[in-house]
Design an enzyme around this catalytic site. Structure first.
Site, PDB file in Angstrom:
ATOM      1  N   TYR A   1      -5.639  19.964   0.139  1.00  0.00           N
ATOM      2  CA  TYR A   1      -4.552  19.807  -0.833  1.00  0.00           C
ATOM      3  C   TYR A   1      -3.394  20.743  -0.499  1.00  0.00           C
ATOM      4  O   TYR A   1      -2.231  20.330  -0.489  1.00  0.00           O
ATOM      5  CB  TYR A   1      -5.083  20.088  -2.243  1.00  0.00           C
ATOM      6  CG  TYR A   1      -4.054  19.842  -3.329  1.00  0.00           C
ATOM      7  CD1 TYR A   1      -3.726  18.547  -3.724  1.00  0.00           C
ATOM      8  CD2 TYR A   1      -3.408  20.904  -3.958  1.00  0.00           C
ATOM      9  CE1 TYR A   1      -2.776  18.314  -4.714  1.00  0.00           C
ATOM     10  CE2 TYR A   1      -2.464  20.682  -4.947  1.00  0.00           C
ATOM     11  CZ  TYR A   1      -2.150  19.385  -5.325  1.00  0.00           C
ATOM     12  OH  TYR A   1      -1.207  19.154  -6.299  1.00  0.00           O
TER      13      TYR A   1
ATOM     14  N   ASP B   1      -0.711   0.703  -3.520  1.00  0.00           N
ATOM     15  CA  ASP B   1      -1.565   1.748  -2.967  1.00  0.00           C
ATOM     16  C   ASP B   1      -0.755   2.407  -1.855  1.00  0.00           C
ATOM     17  O   ASP B   1      -0.517   1.793  -0.806  1.00  0.00           O
ATOM     18  CB  ASP B   1      -2.862   1.140  -2.419  1.00  0.00           C
ATOM     19  CG  ASP B   1      -3.830   2.206  -1.923  1.00  0.00           C
ATOM     20  OD1 ASP B   1      -3.374   3.335  -1.616  1.00  0.00           O
ATOM     21  OD2 ASP B   1      -5.028   1.920  -1.851  1.00  0.00           O
TER      22      ASP B   1
ATOM     23  N   SER C   1       3.928  21.095  -4.568  1.00  0.00           N
ATOM     24  CA  SER C   1       3.123  21.973  -5.432  1.00  0.00           C
ATOM     25  C   SER C   1       3.347  23.405  -4.961  1.00  0.00           C
ATOM     26  O   SER C   1       3.659  23.631  -3.791  1.00  0.00           O
ATOM     27  CB  SER C   1       1.640  21.622  -5.289  1.00  0.00           C
ATOM     28  OG  SER C   1       0.837  22.651  -5.829  1.00  0.00           O
TER      29      SER C   1
ATOM     30  N   ALA D   1       2.501   6.367 -11.305  1.00  0.00           N
ATOM     31  CA  ALA D   1       3.074   6.292 -12.656  1.00  0.00           C
ATOM     32  C   ALA D   1       2.029   6.032 -13.736  1.00  0.00           C
ATOM     33  O   ALA D   1       2.354   6.071 -14.914  1.00  0.00           O
ATOM     34  CB  ALA D   1       4.137   5.193 -12.689  1.00  0.00           C
TER      35      ALA D   1
HETATM   36  N1  LIG Z   1      -0.777  18.622 -12.755  1.00  0.00           N
HETATM   37  C1  LIG Z   1      -0.475  19.689 -12.045  1.00  0.00           C
HETATM   38  O1  LIG Z   1      -0.761  20.826 -12.438  1.00  0.00           O
HETATM   39  C2  LIG Z   1       0.243  19.529 -10.720  1.00  0.00           C
HETATM   40  C3  LIG Z   1       0.734  20.681 -10.095  1.00  0.00           C
HETATM   41  C4  LIG Z   1       1.400  20.569  -8.885  1.00  0.00           C
HETATM   42  C5  LIG Z   1       1.585  19.340  -8.319  1.00  0.00           C
HETATM   43  N2  LIG Z   1       1.090  18.224  -8.919  1.00  0.00           N
HETATM   44  C6  LIG Z   1       1.313  16.945  -8.246  1.00  0.00           C
HETATM   45  O2  LIG Z   1       1.898  16.044  -9.158  1.00  0.00           O
HETATM   46  C7  LIG Z   1       1.527  14.711  -8.820  1.00  0.00           C
HETATM   47  C8  LIG Z   1       0.980  14.031 -10.058  1.00  0.00           C
HETATM   48  O3  LIG Z   1      -0.175  14.726 -10.478  1.00  0.00           O
HETATM   49  P1  LIG Z   1      -0.812  14.567 -11.931  1.00  0.00           P
HETATM   50  O4  LIG Z   1      -1.178  15.926 -12.383  1.00  0.00           O
HETATM   51  O5  LIG Z   1       0.051  13.720 -12.758  1.00  0.00           O
HETATM   52  O6  LIG Z   1      -2.176  13.815 -11.529  1.00  0.00           O
HETATM   53  P2  LIG Z   1      -2.909  12.553 -12.168  1.00  0.00           P
HETATM   54  O7  LIG Z   1      -2.771  12.534 -13.641  1.00  0.00           O
HETATM   55  O8  LIG Z   1      -4.271  12.565 -11.560  1.00  0.00           O
HETATM   56  O9  LIG Z   1      -2.081  11.310 -11.591  1.00  0.00           O
HETATM   57  C9  LIG Z   1      -2.107  10.978 -10.241  1.00  0.00           C
HETATM   58  C10 LIG Z   1      -1.390   9.657 -10.060  1.00  0.00           C
HETATM   59  O10 LIG Z   1      -1.388   9.316  -8.667  1.00  0.00           O
HETATM   60  C11 LIG Z   1      -1.757   7.957  -8.544  1.00  0.00           C
HETATM   61  N3  LIG Z   1      -2.369   7.701  -7.246  1.00  0.00           N
HETATM   62  C12 LIG Z   1      -3.417   8.341  -6.680  1.00  0.00           C
HETATM   63  N4  LIG Z   1      -3.720   7.776  -5.492  1.00  0.00           N
HETATM   64  C13 LIG Z   1      -2.831   6.754  -5.310  1.00  0.00           C
HETATM   65  C14 LIG Z   1      -2.633   5.785  -4.309  1.00  0.00           C
HETATM   66  N5  LIG Z   1      -3.414   5.741  -3.211  1.00  0.00           N
HETATM   67  N6  LIG Z   1      -1.631   4.899  -4.446  1.00  0.00           N
HETATM   68  C15 LIG Z   1      -0.833   4.922  -5.534  1.00  0.00           C
HETATM   69  N7  LIG Z   1      -0.975   5.805  -6.538  1.00  0.00           N
HETATM   70  C16 LIG Z   1      -1.981   6.705  -6.430  1.00  0.00           C
HETATM   71  C17 LIG Z   1      -2.711   7.692  -9.697  1.00  0.00           C
HETATM   72  O11 LIG Z   1      -2.670   6.312 -10.059  1.00  0.00           O
HETATM   73  P3  LIG Z   1      -3.789   5.211  -9.729  1.00  0.00           P
HETATM   74  O12 LIG Z   1      -5.115   5.888  -9.710  1.00  0.00           O
HETATM   75  O13 LIG Z   1      -3.621   4.207 -10.831  1.00  0.00           O
HETATM   76  O14 LIG Z   1      -3.383   4.647  -8.408  1.00  0.00           O
HETATM   77  C18 LIG Z   1      -2.051   8.515 -10.808  1.00  0.00           C
HETATM   78  O15 LIG Z   1      -1.065   7.756 -11.459  1.00  0.00           O
HETATM   79  C19 LIG Z   1       0.527  14.828  -7.669  1.00  0.00           C
HETATM   80  O16 LIG Z   1       1.188  14.627  -6.441  1.00  0.00           O
HETATM   81  C20 LIG Z   1       0.044  16.257  -7.789  1.00  0.00           C
HETATM   82  O17 LIG Z   1      -0.435  16.763  -6.559  1.00  0.00           O
HETATM   83  C21 LIG Z   1       0.426  18.287 -10.111  1.00  0.00           C
END
Ligand SMILES: NC(=O)c1ccc[n+]([C@@H]2O[C@H](COP(=O)([O-])OP(=O)(O)OC[C@H]3O[C@@H](n4cnc5c(N)ncnc54)[C@H](OP(=O)(O)O)[C@@H]3O)[C@@H](O)[C@H]2O)c1
Length: 246
Positions: A156, A65, A142, A16
């Site tokens: 991924y 985490d 995704s 979040a």
């Molecule tokens: N953006 C896109 O184009 C896209 C497309 C398809 C799917 N997605 C999926 O959507 C989701 C969110 O992506 P986003 O684009 O919003 O990426 P983002 O801005 O990099 O955010 C990722 C989030 O995951 C959290 N996270 C990472 N490792 C973690 C852990 N070990 N424990 C708890 N939280 C963790 C991070 O928080 P902390 O670092 O604070 O823990 C951050 O809040 C992901 O699953 C991604 O694969 C994104």
């Protein structure tokens, strides 16, 4: 009647502190839910919680985490509250080119994107079952998990395929306890994970904002809107899966 009303519901959102998860928290709170915003960066979560409260919503932060099962169990069980909606959104994307030594990166992606989803689902579904809650679990997969493949992203892509299949494979066990489980498969959405993308390669001609997932999220979150929907995956990708060229 507002079929997307989430008053009296509590929603847990992982990942979040950034991007999509941040937006999901704002949307769920605006629909009336109490939001538990979870991630590792608590300072960011507190910022989000303050802004939700300022907008008249209800939220709290949870340091989590998702890779650590003992922590997931302790932190989520320790909330001592009902959870009606769970968004498994935490995820990472690291390149894992096959001809380089990438074992650690491959394992990291799997630990966060696959085991993290499994751990949180196991704990949350257990709470929903024990408390007889008609819950909704939404996994953020995704398009790379099924129809679109990316070079150097084998970990991924494989992790998201696992998320999509995990979603479907749990339908039988969870349906017995009135818990629905679905997925959203976004294409390219503007977040820190995907800061740029050539919009000429997106059939609809623009790069999506996180708010472009609002409708799919609320639909799957609300029992009033989607009580007959489980095991589904909603693709929200501007047509990239079918017509985009990288
Ligand atoms: N953006 C896109 O184009 C896209 C497309 C398809 C799917 N997605 C999926 O959507 C989701 C969110 O992506 P986003 O684009 O919003 O990426 P983002 O801005 O990099 O955010 C990722 C989030 O995951 C959290 N996270 C990472 N490792 C973690 C852990 N070990 N424990 C708890 N939280 C963790 C991070 O928080 P902390 O670092 O604070 O823990 C951050 O809040 C992901 O699953 C991604 O694969 C994104």
């Amino acid at each position: 009647m507002n079929i997307f009303d989430l008053s009296d519901k509590t929603a847990l959102v992982t990942g979040a502190s950034s991007g999509l998860g941040w937006r999901f928290c704002e949307v769920l709170a605006a629909a009336g839910a109490h939001v538990i915003a979870a991630a590792r960066r608590v300072d960011k979560l507190n910022e989000l919680v303050s802004s939700i409260k300022q907008a008249g919503g209800s939220a709290e932060s949870l340091k989590l985490d998702v890779r650590n099962f003992e922590q997931v169990k302790k932190q989520i069980s320790g909330l001592n509250q009902h959870i009606d909606i769970c968004i498994n959104n935490a995820g990472i994307a690291i390149d894992t080119p096959i001809f380089e030594d990438n074992q650690n990166n491959f394992e990291s992606v799997m630990q966060t994107n696959v085991l993290g989803v499994w751990y949180v689902t196991q704990v949350v579904a257990g709470i929903m079952k024990d408390q007889k809650i008609d819950g909704s679990i939404i996994n953020i997969s995704s398009i790379y998990g099924h129809s679109r493949l990316e070079e150097k992203q084998s970990a991924y892509c494989a992790s998201k395929a696992a998320v999509s299949q995990l979603t479907k494979s749990l339908v039988g066990e969870l349906s017995k306890f009135s818990i629905r489980i679905n997925a959203i498969a976004p294409g390219a959405i503007l977040t820190p994970m995907t800061p740029k993308w050539d919009h000429n390669n997106i059939p609809v001609g623009f790069l999506a904002e996180p708010s472009d997932l609002d409708g799919a999220l609320l639909f799957l979150a609300s029992n009033k809107a989607s009580r007959y929907v489980t095991g589904s995956c909603i693709t929200v990708d501007g047509g990239i899966s079918w017509g985009g060229i990288e």
